[in-house]
Design a protein around this motif. Sequence first.
Motif, PDB file in Angstrom:
ATOM      1  N   LYS A 104       0.829  -1.197   0.000  1.00 21.26           N
ATOM      2  CA  LYS A 104       0.000   0.000   0.000  1.00 21.26           C
ATOM      3  C   LYS A 104       0.868   1.252   0.000  1.00 21.26           C
ATOM      4  CE  LYS A 104      -3.898  -2.145   2.431  1.00 21.26           C
ATOM      5  NZ  LYS A 104      -4.841  -2.029   1.306  1.00 21.26           N
ATOM      6  N   PRO A 105       0.304   2.384  -0.431  1.00 18.90           N
ATOM      7  CA  PRO A 105       1.070   3.630  -0.407  1.00 18.90           C
ATOM      8  C   PRO A 105       1.523   3.994   1.004  1.00 18.90           C
ATOM      9  CG  PRO A 105      -0.914   3.874  -1.743  1.00 18.90           C
ATOM     10  CD  PRO A 105      -1.027   2.549  -1.040  1.00 18.90           C
ATOM     11  N   MET A 106       2.710   4.561   1.097  1.00 16.06           N
ATOM     12  CA  MET A 106       3.213   5.044   2.384  1.00 16.06           C
ATOM     13  C   MET A 106       2.839   6.513   2.497  1.00 16.06           C
ATOM     14  SD  MET A 106       7.125   5.191   3.862  1.00 16.06           S
ATOM     15  CE  MET A 106       7.617   6.468   2.702  1.00 16.06           C
ATOM     16  N   HIS A 107       1.937   6.817   3.438  1.00 19.06           N
ATOM     17  CA  HIS A 107       1.433   8.177   3.560  1.00 19.06           C
ATOM     18  C   HIS A 107       2.473   9.087   4.203  1.00 19.06           C
ATOM     19  CE1 HIS A 107      -2.302   6.718   2.154  1.00 19.06           C
ATOM     20  NE2 HIS A 107      -2.771   6.238   3.294  1.00 19.06           N
ATOM     21  N   LEU A 108       2.815  10.136   3.518  1.00 18.53           N
ATOM     22  CA  LEU A 108       3.648  11.197   4.085  1.00 18.53           C
ATOM     23  C   LEU A 108       2.768  12.245   4.751  1.00 18.53           C
ATOM     24  CD1 LEU A 108       6.056  11.627   1.038  1.00 18.53           C
ATOM     25  CD2 LEU A 108       6.358  10.162   3.036  1.00 18.53           C
ATOM     26  N   VAL A 109       1.573  12.410   4.208  1.00 15.00           N
ATOM     27  CA  VAL A 109       0.573  13.324   4.768  1.00 15.00           C
ATOM     28  C   VAL A 109      -0.777  12.623   4.681  1.00 15.00           C
ATOM     29  CG1 VAL A 109      -0.646  15.506   4.457  1.00 15.00           C
ATOM     30  CG2 VAL A 109       1.828  15.408   4.083  1.00 15.00           C
ATOM     31  N   ASN A 110      -1.544  12.659   5.759  1.00 19.65           N
ATOM     32  CA  ASN A 110      -2.896  12.112   5.762  1.00 19.65           C
ATOM     33  C   ASN A 110      -3.790  13.087   6.515  1.00 19.65           C
ATOM     34  OD1 ASN A 110      -5.303  10.718   6.070  1.00 19.65           O
ATOM     35  ND2 ASN A 110      -4.293   8.732   6.210  1.00 19.65           N
ATOM     36  N   ASN A 111      -4.595  13.823   5.765  1.00 20.10           N
ATOM     37  CA  ASN A 111      -5.463  14.851   6.351  1.00 20.10           C
ATOM     38  C   ASN A 111      -6.906  14.387   6.540  1.00 20.10           C
ATOM     39  OD1 ASN A 111      -3.445  16.918   6.421  1.00 20.10           O
ATOM     40  ND2 ASN A 111      -3.714  17.214   4.214  1.00 20.10           N
ATOM     41  N   THR A 112      -7.166  13.098   6.403  1.00 20.57           N
ATOM     42  CA  THR A 112      -8.538  12.621   6.438  1.00 20.57           C
ATOM     43  C   THR A 112      -9.237  12.957   7.752  1.00 20.57           C
ATOM     44  OG1 THR A 112      -8.024  10.815   4.913  1.00 20.57           O
ATOM     45  CG2 THR A 112     -10.001  10.578   6.258  1.00 20.57           C
ATOM     46  N   ALA A 113      -8.574  12.714   8.880  1.00 22.32           N
ATOM     47  CA  ALA A 113      -9.205  12.975  10.172  1.00 22.32           C
ATOM     48  C   ALA A 113      -9.527  14.453  10.334  1.00 22.32           C
ATOM     49  CB  ALA A 113      -8.297  12.493  11.307  1.00 22.32           C
ATOM     50  N   ALA A 114      -8.599  15.306   9.935  1.00 25.52           N
ATOM     51  CA  ALA A 114      -8.824  16.748  10.059  1.00 25.52           C
ATOM     52  C   ALA A 114      -9.956  17.209   9.149  1.00 25.52           C
ATOM     53  CB  ALA A 114      -7.543  17.504   9.728  1.00 25.52           C
ATOM     54  N   ILE A 115     -10.030  16.649   7.962  1.00 27.86           N
ATOM     55  CA  ILE A 115     -11.105  17.007   7.031  1.00 27.86           C
ATOM     56  C   ILE A 115     -12.455  16.564   7.593  1.00 27.86           C
ATOM     57  CG2 ILE A 115     -12.076  16.492   4.761  1.00 27.86           C
ATOM     58  CD1 ILE A 115      -9.166  16.347   3.730  1.00 27.86           C
ATOM     59  N   ASN A 116     -12.519  15.352   8.121  1.00 25.77           N
ATOM     60  CA  ASN A 116     -13.766  14.857   8.695  1.00 25.77           C
ATOM     61  C   ASN A 116     -14.222  15.701   9.883  1.00 25.77           C
ATOM     62  OD1 ASN A 116     -13.885  12.818   6.807  1.00 25.77           O
ATOM     63  ND2 ASN A 116     -12.998  11.269   8.152  1.00 25.77           N
ATOM     64  N   THR A 117     -13.261  16.169  10.684  1.00 24.04           N
ATOM     65  CA  THR A 117     -13.603  17.040  11.813  1.00 24.04           C
ATOM     66  C   THR A 117     -14.208  18.345  11.319  1.00 24.04           C
ATOM     67  OG1 THR A 117     -11.857  16.092  13.197  1.00 24.04           O
ATOM     68  CG2 THR A 117     -12.664  18.282  13.795  1.00 24.04           C
ATOM     69  N   LYS A 118     -13.628  18.900  10.253  1.00 22.88           N
ATOM     70  CA  LYS A 118     -14.162  20.128   9.658  1.00 22.88           C
ATOM     71  C   LYS A 118     -15.583  19.914   9.139  1.00 22.88           C
ATOM     72  CE  LYS A 118     -10.818  23.442   9.188  1.00 22.88           C
ATOM     73  NZ  LYS A 118     -11.010  24.917   9.272  1.00 22.88           N
ATOM     74  N   ILE A 119     -15.779  18.794   8.481  1.00 20.22           N
ATOM     75  CA  ILE A 119     -17.110  18.502   7.936  1.00 20.22           C
ATOM     76  C   ILE A 119     -18.130  18.408   9.070  1.00 20.22           C
ATOM     77  CG2 ILE A 119     -18.504  16.786   6.731  1.00 20.22           C
ATOM     78  CD1 ILE A 119     -16.011  16.038   5.139  1.00 20.22           C
ATOM     79  N   GLU A 120     -17.778  17.699  10.127  1.00 18.71           N
ATOM     80  CA  GLU A 120     -18.706  17.521  11.251  1.00 18.71           C
ATOM     81  C   GLU A 120     -19.056  18.860  11.890  1.00 18.71           C
ATOM     82  OE1 GLU A 120     -19.124  14.938  15.413  1.00 18.71           O
ATOM     83  OE2 GLU A 120     -17.229  14.959  14.289  1.00 18.71           O
ATOM     84  N   ALA A 121     -18.041  19.706  12.072  1.00 19.32           N
ATOM     85  CA  ALA A 121     -18.297  21.009  12.689  1.00 19.32           C
ATOM     86  C   ALA A 121     -19.178  21.866  11.788  1.00 19.32           C
ATOM     87  CB  ALA A 121     -16.968  21.720  12.959  1.00 19.32           C
ATOM     88  N   TRP A 122     -18.925  21.833  10.500  1.00 19.84           N
ATOM     89  CA  TRP A 122     -19.723  22.617   9.555  1.00 19.84           C
ATOM     90  C   TRP A 122     -21.171  22.142   9.532  1.00 19.84           C
ATOM     91  CZ3 TRP A 122     -19.782  26.761   6.363  1.00 19.84           C
ATOM     92  CH2 TRP A 122     -20.682  26.772   5.308  1.00 19.84           C
ATOM     93  N   ASN A 123     -21.354  20.848   9.412  1.00 19.57           N
ATOM     94  CA  ASN A 123     -22.719  20.324   9.353  1.00 19.57           C
ATOM     95  C   ASN A 123     -23.476  20.587  10.650  1.00 19.57           C
ATOM     96  OD1 ASN A 123     -22.344  19.380   6.761  1.00 19.57           O
ATOM     97  ND2 ASN A 123     -21.900  17.273   7.380  1.00 19.57           N
TER      98      ASN A 123
END
Length: 586
Positions: free
Chosen positions: A513-532
């Motif tokens: 699998k790809p080796m993640h150097l950056v993974n912003n998924t958790a931060a993006i999901n937090t933003k979505i939850e706060a916005w909604n």
Amino acid sequence: MNNRLMWKRTSILAAAAGAALTFAHARPADACGVNGCDGGVPGPMPVNQDGENVLFVLNPGEVEVHIQISIDPDTNAQKFAWLIPIAQIPEFEVGSQPLFDALLQASVPQYGLTQTFEQCGEEGISAGLTSPNGGGTDSGGGSTGDAATTGATGGDPVLLKTTAGAFEIVVLQDKTVAPIKEWLLDNDFLWIDGADETFQQYLDAGQVIVALKLTGGADEGDVHPIVLRYPSDENCFPLRLTRFSSVQDMDIRVFLLANGRAAPTNYRHVLVNPLKIDWLNFAANYKEVIGKAVDELEADGLAFVTEYAGATSITAPFAFNVYSPNWNEAPFAGLAPEQVIERLNEQGLTNCYEPGFCFYNHPLVEGLLREYLPAPDGLSDEEFYGGLASYVDQIDAMKWGDGSGFATGLAERIITPGLHAQDLLDTFPYLTRMYTVISPNEMIADPTFHINPDLEDVDNVRVATNYNLCDGNSVVTLPDEREIFVPDAGPWPEFIGEMFWAEEISQIALKGKPMHLVNNTAAINTKIEAWNTRHGWPRNAASGTAGNDGGGESGCGCASDPAPNGAALLGLTGLGLLALRRRRRA
């Protein structure tokens, strides 16, 4: 509008420019190629350098690369120049423009939006309306000849002279740049001003220089892709020298035919943040999103996104004019010239049936006709070829001869390349399409690619659902099932501007699998939850409301229909969708 321009406009293609290949060893002199114009840069470019499209065929022990070339019709095609440093003398062949057309059209990323509606009031609102619009993200056999025996010792620098279709080709080598530059200028080839030092690095590393120009009398209508083939287990996309003649934010598309999914070796791989895409406008900001995503930290401008990875069979509906078994050059040798169009019609290469109407089903057919059967003065090509039998007394019999020249050209430029292109589509089961946006200052490394059998497929069709609420707001469910509340049903929320452009930045090895150097998924999901949550979505179970800035009473008395009937599908860019399904994120 003449049919050649009609053909160019109806094809989905990003204009290509000169490119080259070399071994991808980790030494700074390794690079690929550059094209240029008379007088160097700046100046009007004979090559349309807004983008490059290159196809690699990944065979063990051999590199085969197809390079699409597009001459700017507003410049002098005879000023076209293409210089390529390469590790060894390759074989040269005519490539297939319809192959590139099929690849581009079949795999273009497509963004769609299915509209569904909440049932409101006693009578309700029926669901299942579908937007009629959709968007794709595109703007848009020779011989090897006889090698000379001199050239590496300060004498005649020419190692090889040959032709491939519309191109005259020469391969040169010397210890210094000066003799090569002098020979090219003396023989009506062009040199790229400012590139002397860079080319000297290639010569110091034992490279040869390949130079191409159009043969005398050829114009932009005769231009075709070129194929280079040479022994190697490594491939290289030409970027380092492209900076001498490129534009800002240039589109680069790389296609790879192989037995599995391909990935960049020395470049990063980026998964864009899908919330940056303007889903309400069918990804109209696609190029901007890609450009900013590949410029994020850890990608640093040296990265690709994967636009499609999957079965090569996706090209089948678009490959109808790549090759036909009806094509045959033999009937044209010895044929009376007034019968040429009739035979071309029978083979499906033209549709010319009346004066003033003549359609060419292959981009090189008109050029061949103009070369061997030119229209007389006072007649347009369409008038002449559409009513050839009426102009027998005006045919240039000397140009046509016995038809053998036309037959040879038909075989070398259309039939043989088409058959090889079809063989490639039939032989290699897997197609990968990668894309980046890059500027000259970022062209510091030539990307190479490899196969990783552990990577997942990437769908090029991305369909979101816009659930229209009774209070005038809406909720967009992305293909990865994340929900975004959209106040007043649009425009796409501006809060997304505060978020990351890339969701993941990875390095991809030969396996795993790809080796993640950056993974912003958790931060993006937090933003979505706060916005909604801020906008009352999901609805508060007690109040059943969702609204502007906090979810006040909507006054609609709505009852949500979680599975509205008739949620139809969106046909995008010529590709009809038969079933809406959740797709893996690309």
